[in-house]
Motif scaffolding. Structure first.
Motif, PDB file in Angstrom:
ATOM      1  N   SER A  45      33.128  36.627  31.459  1.00 15.65           N
ATOM      2  CA  SER A  45      32.276  37.653  32.045  1.00 15.65           C
ATOM      3  C   SER A  45      31.007  37.920  31.277  1.00 15.65           C
ATOM      4  O   SER A  45      29.983  38.192  31.853  1.00 15.65           O
ATOM      5  CB  SER A  45      33.050  38.962  32.185  1.00 15.65           C
ATOM      6  N   GLN A 102      30.419  30.370  33.988  1.00 19.65           N
ATOM      7  CA  GLN A 102      30.159  31.798  33.802  1.00 19.65           C
ATOM      8  C   GLN A 102      29.211  32.331  34.864  1.00 19.65           C
ATOM      9  O   GLN A 102      29.416  33.429  35.405  1.00 19.65           O
ATOM     10  CB  GLN A 102      29.571  32.046  32.409  1.00 19.65           C
ATOM     11  N   THR A 106      30.170  35.303  38.054  1.00 26.66           N
ATOM     12  CA  THR A 106      29.620  36.636  38.242  1.00 26.66           C
ATOM     13  C   THR A 106      29.713  37.110  39.685  1.00 26.66           C
ATOM     14  O   THR A 106      29.601  38.302  39.963  1.00 26.66           O
ATOM     15  CB  THR A 106      28.136  36.689  37.829  1.00 26.66           C
ATOM     16  N   ALA A 114      22.503  36.236  38.333  1.00 26.25           N
ATOM     17  CA  ALA A 114      23.747  35.996  37.596  1.00 26.25           C
ATOM     18  C   ALA A 114      23.524  36.178  36.100  1.00 26.25           C
ATOM     19  O   ALA A 114      24.366  36.760  35.402  1.00 26.25           O
ATOM     20  CB  ALA A 114      24.281  34.600  37.899  1.00 26.25           C
ATOM     21  N   ARG A 117      23.662  39.724  35.012  1.00 20.49           N
ATOM     22  CA  ARG A 117      25.019  40.282  34.987  1.00 20.49           C
ATOM     23  C   ARG A 117      25.712  40.023  33.656  1.00 20.49           C
ATOM     24  O   ARG A 117      26.673  40.720  33.309  1.00 20.49           O
ATOM     25  CB  ARG A 117      25.864  39.680  36.107  1.00 20.49           C
ATOM     26  N   LEU A 118      25.241  39.025  32.932  1.00 23.32           N
ATOM     27  CA  LEU A 118      25.918  38.585  31.722  1.00 23.32           C
ATOM     28  C   LEU A 118      25.202  38.990  30.447  1.00 23.32           C
ATOM     29  O   LEU A 118      25.833  39.057  29.390  1.00 23.32           O
ATOM     30  CB  LEU A 118      26.067  37.052  31.729  1.00 23.32           C
ATOM     31  N   ARG A 727      34.567  43.658  34.708  1.00 20.27           N
ATOM     32  CA  ARG A 727      33.323  43.821  33.943  1.00 20.27           C
ATOM     33  C   ARG A 727      32.734  45.187  34.278  1.00 20.27           C
ATOM     34  O   ARG A 727      32.528  45.521  35.453  1.00 20.27           O
ATOM     35  CB  ARG A 727      32.329  42.709  34.281  1.00 20.27           C
ATOM     36  N   ASP A 764      32.553  45.499  38.278  1.00 24.33           N
ATOM     37  CA  ASP A 764      32.767  44.233  38.988  1.00 24.33           C
ATOM     38  C   ASP A 764      34.176  43.726  38.688  1.00 24.33           C
ATOM     39  O   ASP A 764      34.656  43.843  37.552  1.00 24.33           O
ATOM     40  CB  ASP A 764      31.754  43.171  38.540  1.00 24.33           C
TER      41      ASP A 764
END
Length: 826
Positions: A45, A102, A106, A114, A117-118, A727, A764
């Motif tokens: 995540s 990864q 997401t 994406a 998000r990380l 997440r 998430d």
């Protein structure tokens, strides 16, 4: 170090008091090695920090021309160093590695979103309107997307042709569009969170995003994902696949394809003109995108001469709603009113070819050339030109309003060599190179009916006076030396000189160092100067947007209209970056990285010089543009781009992960990533009249449009065929000064309404099951609790329909998104 600790303390204190404050305002072909491996088999995540990459399950498989994964945190990196054997955990600057798995895990359908998000140091603007809604833009450490350099296998990628022309924190930006690179082509992405202009040239003030492409053979993958929002709109479907073919026993060829379609969303409030929800101005655009990729490499004379390259092509069709026009606008043609729709037919293509070898008079060498372009043909449909109708008795309802094309051709020659020095246990790594780059920006006029008498409703056509072709040449040279004076100390020195035919010369340098106390603890620091030349689009772009009651224009800085309200030729931005940090592994499987940074930027290019009323009308008409007869003088505004301010950005990045392998209950991986960030303005430029270039509204975009903090907490679990992810993301507060649209201060450019969007938590989740050895299914939700930003006050919501800010870098306003995905490997 003491200064760094003080900076970290002040940032933590600022974060702790945020709630109270909110209340008041090189390498195209990877060097061959004996062992290759696949990407991780479990989704994660939060991206692993450069030197603190978390353990992951990896399958060690002999495979040529793929990135080396010889163990947790041992990834070979290609960014921020000219040493071809540098491991991620030994990086001298903070580098995050994000795998393709990864990114897909997401739930996001675009690579750019994406990434956000990380990584807490990255953010994106909420879905907006107009043509810039089609762009993929990334802000790093709160800075402009133009200040983030995008590479593909170490080669500079071209920028988009579509400018974000609306007033806001991203006005004037034409960033590189990551989404035009096929997602299935990506092996992993390396993100360098440090100033790197001395290493890579202009645009790398905030950092570098390097997309590393897949290079394995005899294997491939396919995926498909479908989903829609909690409100039942915004249906999206994505699909793609890739496969690698062997070219003899010393080469590869990989093919990739991706497809995406997304529908509109509508988050608009009732129109105060008629009390209905007919105005669909707020929401994501409809987009259909196809991307193709080809990546290849072949030995010609063993390792002495190798051929490599890649080709990408992307096409995008987009449609973005504009404000609704009432039935009274043109009842003879649209008796029930109409909603203009801006359209984008965009083609994006790039080709990179090169040769490399390991022995040219004792040097490793690489010669490459990259050509790329993005062309956008902009249209306007379901609309009308009222002045054209009045003159000719009819009006087209669809228009070609103009086109933009951004072209870049970059050629490089690089040399590397390791030299053994007496009394040093480690060779000195030397690199040097030259670069030539040609850039061109073309602006094409729209058809006559699109700009006649004020232009088509929603988006006026580009006039012949605005059209033109503009180009420049850039020549650069660099040198980089990496030396270990003593066993545990690594020092890297870099210098670069560049010459631009339009803005002159620049010289930049960087020194970075790292000291390892043991295998479990190290410190690192760097200081560098940077440079960003204004883009050709920033110098020459011009456009006008019409609304039901007014119009707004972004005027080219060298135009007569812009100069009449105080514009001057743009100068390059110059920066100084300083950072310091620690890297720890307190116990096995627990990795921590902490880095503080300060980025000073002089002559920052931003939107400025905002005027409204008669001055704005005169400036727009001075450029040969006629305003629509429906536009009220008080509702007409004009801006231009300017070196409006000098800023200081300070921040703190913390990354941590811990893997817990329970044989009975499965493997748990815990992740924490934090970014604290603040920007202050320490100098404001003045226009020809002695007034500040930025008013109170424009200044807040620089200071508060990106969250003061962003925290990502993640838990991944895997046991047998089952896996799960949770997440949690906390977006810190953002603020801006809002325009009034009603009352005595309507459309004022000096009086505004302070607005704060308080912190938001976003959850998430994803559940997955390995149905077959090669087939994995997953279901998940982004923002499962359907959290949205704070709504705008009624007096600051244009037409009553704009419920949310389109300028915020906090979180989007779509709400929850639910999806199902299938992945197949072969």
């Amino acid at each position: 170090m003491k200064r760094s600790l003080l900076l970290a303390t002040s940032l933590l204190t600022a974060f702790a008091g945020e709630a109270a404050e909110a209340a008041v305002a090189r390498h195209p072909v990877v060097k061959r090695v004996a062992t290759r491996a696949q990407t991780p088999t479990s989704a994660t995540s939060v991206t692993r920090p450069a030197t603190v990459v978390a353990p992951a399950v990896r399958t060690q498989t002999p495979q040529r021309r793929d990135t080396v994964y010889s163990g947790p945190g041992e990834e070979i990196i290609a960014t921020g160093t000219r040493d071809t054997g540098r491991k991620a955990r030994d990086s001298i600057a903070p580098i995050d590695i994000v795998t393709a798995k990864q990114l897909m895990g997401t739930g996001e359908t675009d690579p750019a979103r994406a990434l956000t998000r990380l990584m807490p140091s990255l953010s994106m603007q909420a879905y907006g309107n107009d043509t810039q809604a089609f762009n993929s833009t990334i802000r790093m450490r709160g800075l402009s997307p133009n200040e983030v350099l995008i590479l593909v296998d170490g080669q500079r990628r071209h920028q988009t042709s579509i400018m974000n022309f609306d007033t806001g924190p991203e006005q004037g930006t034409t960033p590189t569009d990551l989404d035009m690179i096929p997602a299935s082509m990506i092996d992993h992405i390396e993100v360098l969170r440090d100033g790197a202009a001395a290493q890579y040239g202009s645009d790398a003030i905030a950092g570098v995003v390097n997309v590393i492409l897949k290079k394995s053979v005899h294997k491939g993958s396919a995926y498909s994902q479908m989903g829609q929002t909690e409100a039942g709109d915004g249906f999206s479907v994505t699909a793609g696949g890739d496969y690698g073919f062997a070219l003899g026993n010393d080469g590869f060829l990989r093919l990739s394809f991706d497809f995406k379609h997304q529908d509109h969303t509508n988050r608009t409030g009732p129109d105060n003109r008629n009390g209905t929800y007919d105005n669909k101005i707020m929401g994501q655009p409809e987009v259909t995108r196809e991307t193709l990729g080809l990546n290849f490499g072949k030995d010609i004379i063993g390792s002495r001469l190798q051929f490599f390259g890649n080709i990408t092509y992307g096409h995008r069709h987009g449609e973005s709603y504009q404000n609704n026009r009432l039935a009274s606008s043109l009842p003879a043609v649209y008796p029930h009113g109409y909603t203009p729709i801006q359209t984008d037919e965009e083609n994006d293509y790039a080709a990179n070819l090169g040769l490399k070898g390991d022995d040219l008079f004792g040097f490793g060498w690489k010669a490459s050339t990259t050509w790329g372009a993005d062309q956008a043909n902009i249209g306007n449909k379901n609309t009308a030109n009222l002045a054209y109708y009045s003159t000719y008795g009819y009006t087209p309802t669809s228009f070609d309003v103009g086109n933009y094309k951004s072209t870049q051709w970059t050629s490089n020659f690089d040399l590397t060599r390791s030299v053994k020095i007496p009394f040093m246990t480690t060779p000195v790594h030397f690199a040097a190179g030259t670069e030539y780059r040609y850039e061109q920006y073309d602006i094409g006029a729209g058809e006559y009916a699109s700009y006649y008498g004020g232009g088509s409703q929603g988006l006026g056509g580009l006039t012949p006076a605005s059209a033109g072709s503009h180009s420049r040449d850039v020549v650069a040279g660099y040198i980089d030396v990496d030396v270990h004076p003593v066993k545990r100390l690594d020092i890297d020195l870099a210098g670069r000189t560049e010459h631009y035919t339009d803005v002159g010369d620049t010289q930049n340098g960087k020194i970075a160092a790292r000291y390892d106390f043991s295998r479990r603890a190290a410190i690192r620091a760097s200081i560098s100067s940077g440079f960003r030349a204004p883009t050709l689009a920033e110098e020459y772009f011009s456009n006008i947007i019409t609304s039901p009651t007014g119009a707004s224009g972004l005027l080219a800085v060298n135009s007569a209209g812009a100069r009449s309200i105080g514009a001057a030729a743009l100068k390059p931005e110059r920066s100084t970056n300083a950072s310091g940090g620690i890297v720890l592994e307190p116990v096995d499987n627990w990795h921590v990285g902490v880095d503080v940074y300060q980025i000073n930027i002089r002559d920052r290019i931003v939107g400025g010089g905002a005027v409204n009323g008669a001055s704005a009308v005169e400036a727009i008409e001075a450029n040969g543009i006629t305003l629509p007869s429906t536009a009220s003088t008080s509702a007409v505004s004009a801006t231009y781009l300017t070196n409006g301010a000098s800023t200081r950005t300070q921040g703190l990045d913390i990354t941590s992960d811990y893997t817990i392998p329970y044989k009975r209950y499965g493997t748990f991986r815990l992740n924490l990533a934090i970014n604290l960030n603040r920007t202050t303005i320490h100098h404001m430029a003045l226009n020809a009249s002695g007034k500040p270039q930025l008013n109170a509204q424009l200044a807040t975009y620089l200071r508060y449009a990106t969250p003061r903090s962003k925290i990502i907490l993640g838990v991944n679990w895997k046991k047998g065929r089952f896996d799960a992810m949770v997440r949690e993301t906390r977006f810190g507060s953002v603020a801006e000064n809002l325009t009034y649209y009603t009352g005595s201060n309507a459309y004022s450019t000096s009086v505004f309404a302070p607005f704060v969007d308080e912190p938001r938590w976003n959850t998430d989740i994803e559940l997955g099951y390995q149905v077959l050895d090669r087939l994995h299914l997953a279901v998940g939700a982004l923002n499962v609790t359907n959290i949205k930003p704070r709504k705008l006050p009624a007096e600051n919501a244009y037409l009553g329909s704009y419920w949310y800010s389109t300028r915020s870098g906090q979180m989007g306003f779509n709400g929850g998104y639910y999806y199902a995905r299938a992945n197949y490997t072969f």
